[in-house]
Design a protein around this motif. Structure first.
Motif, mmCIF file in Angstrom:
data_model
loop_
_atom_site.group_PDB
_atom_site.id
_atom_site.type_symbol
_atom_site.label_atom_id
_atom_site.label_comp_id
_atom_site.label_asym_id
_atom_site.label_seq_id
_atom_site.Cartn_x
_atom_site.Cartn_y
_atom_site.Cartn_z
ATOM 1 N N THR A 58 0.835 -1.199 0.000
ATOM 2 C CA THR A 58 0.000 0.000 0.000
ATOM 3 C C THR A 58 0.873 1.253 0.000
ATOM 4 N N ILE A 59 0.544 2.167 -0.901
ATOM 5 C CA ILE A 59 1.252 3.448 -1.015
ATOM 6 C C ILE A 59 0.270 4.578 -0.693
ATOM 7 N N GLY A 60 0.678 5.500 0.160
ATOM 8 C CA GLY A 60 -0.161 6.643 0.491
ATOM 9 C C GLY A 60 0.194 7.865 -0.337
ATOM 10 N N TRP A 61 -0.821 8.592 -0.769
ATOM 11 C CA TRP A 61 -0.587 9.822 -1.530
ATOM 12 C C TRP A 61 -1.565 10.897 -1.086
ATOM 13 N N SER A 62 -1.216 12.138 -1.338
ATOM 14 C CA SER A 62 -2.101 13.272 -1.085
ATOM 15 C C SER A 62 -2.026 14.216 -2.282
ATOM 16 N N ILE A 63 -2.945 15.137 -2.336
ATOM 17 C CA ILE A 63 -3.063 15.995 -3.518
ATOM 18 C C ILE A 63 -1.906 16.983 -3.627
ATOM 19 N N TYR A 64 -1.249 16.936 -4.755
ATOM 20 C CA TYR A 64 -0.156 17.851 -5.118
ATOM 21 C C TYR A 64 0.093 17.638 -6.607
ATOM 22 N N GLN A 94 -5.488 7.404 -1.023
ATOM 23 C CA GLN A 94 -5.434 8.841 -0.803
ATOM 24 C C GLN A 94 -5.659 9.138 0.677
ATOM 25 N N VAL A 95 -4.753 9.927 1.244
ATOM 26 C CA VAL A 95 -4.900 10.404 2.619
ATOM 27 C C VAL A 95 -5.085 11.913 2.514
ATOM 28 N N ASN A 96 -6.224 12.412 2.936
ATOM 29 C CA ASN A 96 -6.558 13.818 2.698
ATOM 30 C C ASN A 96 -5.616 14.783 3.411
ATOM 31 N N ASP A 97 -5.095 14.389 4.559
ATOM 32 C CA ASP A 97 -4.152 15.227 5.276
ATOM 33 C C ASP A 97 -2.740 14.724 5.008
ATOM 34 N N TYR A 98 -1.921 15.571 4.426
ATOM 35 C CA TYR A 98 -0.567 15.168 4.025
ATOM 36 C C TYR A 98 0.268 14.650 5.184
ATOM 37 N N VAL A 99 0.302 15.403 6.281
ATOM 38 C CA VAL A 99 1.137 14.975 7.399
ATOM 39 C C VAL A 99 0.655 13.648 7.956
ATOM 40 N N GLU A 100 -0.652 13.407 7.913
ATOM 41 C CA GLU A 100 -1.179 12.130 8.384
ATOM 42 C C GLU A 100 -0.684 10.985 7.516
ATOM 43 N N SER A 101 -0.551 11.226 6.206
ATOM 44 C CA SER A 101 -0.047 10.166 5.332
ATOM 45 C C SER A 101 1.391 9.809 5.698
ATOM 46 N N VAL A 102 2.197 10.824 6.009
ATOM 47 C CA VAL A 102 3.588 10.570 6.380
ATOM 48 C C VAL A 102 3.656 9.884 7.745
#
Length: 380
Positions: A58-64, A94-102
Motif C-alpha cells: 500500500t502506497i499513500g498519496w495526497s493531492i499535489y 489517498q490520505v486527505n491530510d498530508y502529514v497524516e499520510s507521512v
C-alpha cells in the motif's frame, strides 16, 4: 510549498505537513511510537511485515501537482499492469491530510508514501523508520516565493516582519533567499501565519512581506504594489518531492520497487505527450486534484518533473543532491525538527551513492538510484 490544487482544501492537505512545528513534531512522533508499538497486534496491517516477502503493498498519496500521476495510473490500469507483471498487488490510498499520510507510513501502516525530502527526513527517518528514496519525482521550480510591498529586490526585506507558515518550507525558502542576498534570518522577524490566512494578512496595510506557495502565491503577487523578489526556481532541487518506501520491505521485495518504477515512468510518458492522450491524462489528473485542466497545466510549468528515468537516476548520483540535502538537514536540525534527543546535525545518517552524511551507523534515509536506472535501461 509547491502547488497542490486551486481548491483551499487541496492546498491545506499538504501545507499542514510542511507546517511541522516543534510541538506538532513531538505529537506526531508520539503517535508514531504508539502506533508502532501496537503494530504487533495487527499482523495484517501494511508495513508491519517489514523485511518479509509478501504480495500486497500500500502506497499513500495526497493531492499535489507532482503526485497526481499516481491516482491517474491506478484509474488508467497502469498500476494493475505492472503489479500483475510481478505477481503482486499494489494499492494506492489517498490520505486527505498530508502529514497524516507521512505519519501513517512512519507508523508502519503504509509501505510507502510521497513526501518532500525534508519531511521524509524529519518525520519517519528522525522517528527511526529506515526509509529509501525510491523515485525522485520533481522539485518546486517557482511554486514557492517571497513577496514584498513597495520593493524592488530581496534587499528591501531587511528589518521587516515576514508572514509565513513557521518551520515549513516557506521558512526554509526565506532562509535561503536571505542567505543568497547577503542577509540572515535575524535581519527579519517571522510572524507565524496559517496558509489559509496569509492572503488576507497580505491585504492588511501593516503586512509588507510574506513567503508562501501556490495558489496563495499567485493571488498575493497580483495585488497592487506587490513584487515577488525571490522564488524557488533560484534554489533548484532544494524543495524536492520523492516516493519513499520502507528499506526493509524493499530489500525483501525488490519486485515491489521495479513495479513502482514501471508505473511511474509509463505514466509520466503518457502525461508528457502533446496529443489527445496526453491532454486527456492531464485533464483526469486535474479533475482528481479539484482544479481545471488549464490551471493544472499552469501548475506543471512551475513544477520541474523528472519525467525521464535517466535524468532522475543521474541526479540521484549527482554531488549536488548531497549539497542540497545538507542544506535541508542543517535547517531542520537548527530548528529542532530532528526531535529532542538529537544532539547534533549528524545524529541521523543519510546515504547517497558512495557517500554518507551524518552517522554512518544510524542511516535512516537512503537515496537509491538503482530502480530509476533500471527503468532508464529498459530492464524492468
Amino acid at each position: 510549498m509547491s502547488l497542490y490544487a486551486s481548491s483551499n482544501s487541496a492546498a491545506r492537505s499538504r501545507s499542514e505537513g510542511r507546517a511541522m512545528t516543534r510541538q506538532r513534531w513531538a505529537i506526531a512522533l508520539a503517535a508514531t511510537l504508539i502506533l508502532a508499538g501496537c503494530s504487533s497486534k495487527q499482523p495484517g496491517a501494511p508495513g508491519t511485515q517489514a523485511g518479509v516477502v509478501k504480495k500486497d503493498f500500500t502506497i499513500g498519496w495526497s493531492i499535489y501537482t507532482g503526485w497526481m500521476p499516481w491516482p491517474y495510473a491506478q484509474q488508467a490500469g497502469i498500476v494493475k499492469k505492472w503489479a500483475d507483471k510481478y505477481g503482486i498487488d499494489i494499492r494506492l490510498v489517498q490520505v486527505n491530510d498530508y502529514v497524516e499520510s507521512v505519519n501513517q507510513y512512519a507508523a508502519g501502516k503504509l509501505d510507502g508514501v510521497v513526501a518532500t525530502t525534508m519531511d521524509a527526513l524529519t518525520i519517519p527517518a528522525a522517528g527511526g523508520m529506515d526509509t529509501t528514496v525510491l523515485l525522485i519525482g520533481d522539485y518546486s521550480d517557482g511554486n514557492d516565493g517571497v513577496v514584498l510591498k513597495n520593493a524592488r529586490s530581496m534587499a528591501d526585506i531587511k528589518g521587516r516582519s515576514v508572514n509565513l507558515v513557521e518551520l515549513s518550507v516557506s521558512n526554509f525558502l526565506l532562509a535561503r533567499g536571505l542567505e543568497l542576498n547577503g542577509l540572515k534570518l535575524s535581519d527579519v522577524k517571522i510572524v507565524n501565519t496559517g496558509d489559509a490566512d496569509i492572503v488576507g494578512a497580505f491585504a492588511a496595510p501593516a503586512v509588507t512581506a510574506v513567503a508562501t506557495w501556490n495558489p496563495q502565491l499567485a493571488t498575493i503577487r497580483s495585488a497592487p504594489g506587490a513584487s515577488e523578489v525571490f522564488d524557488s526556481s533560484k534554489i533548484p532541487n532544494e524543495i524536492l518531492d520523492t516516493l519513499n518506501v520502507s528499506t526493509a520491505t524493499l530489500k525483501a521485495n525488490p519486485n515491489f520497487g521495479k513495479a513502482l518504477a514501471g508505473i511511474w515512468y509509463e505514466t509520466l510518458a503518457v502525461m508528457s505527450r502533446g496529443d489527445a492522450a496526453g491532454r486527456a491524462a492531464r485533464a483526469a489528473m486535474a479533475k482528481a486534484a479539484g482544479t481545471s485542466a488549464a490551471s493544472f497545466d499552469g501548475q506543471l510549468k512551475t513544477t520541474h518533473l523528472y519525467s525521464r528515468a535517466g535524468d532522475a537516476a543521474a541526479y540521484a548520483n549527482n554531488p549536488d543532491l548531497v549539497k542540497v540535502t545538507d542544506r535541508v538537514r542543517q535547517f531542520s536540525f537548527a530548528h529542532g525538527l530532528f526531535g529532542p534527543t538529537a544532539k547534533s546535525v549528524d545524529a541521523i545518517g543519510i546515504a547517497f551513492p558512495g557517500k554518507t552524511l551524518g552517522d554512518a551507523g544510524n542511516v535512516k534515509l537512503r537515496f537509491d538510484p538503482s530502480y530509476m536506472q533500471m527503468a532508464a535501461d529498459g530492464k524492468l
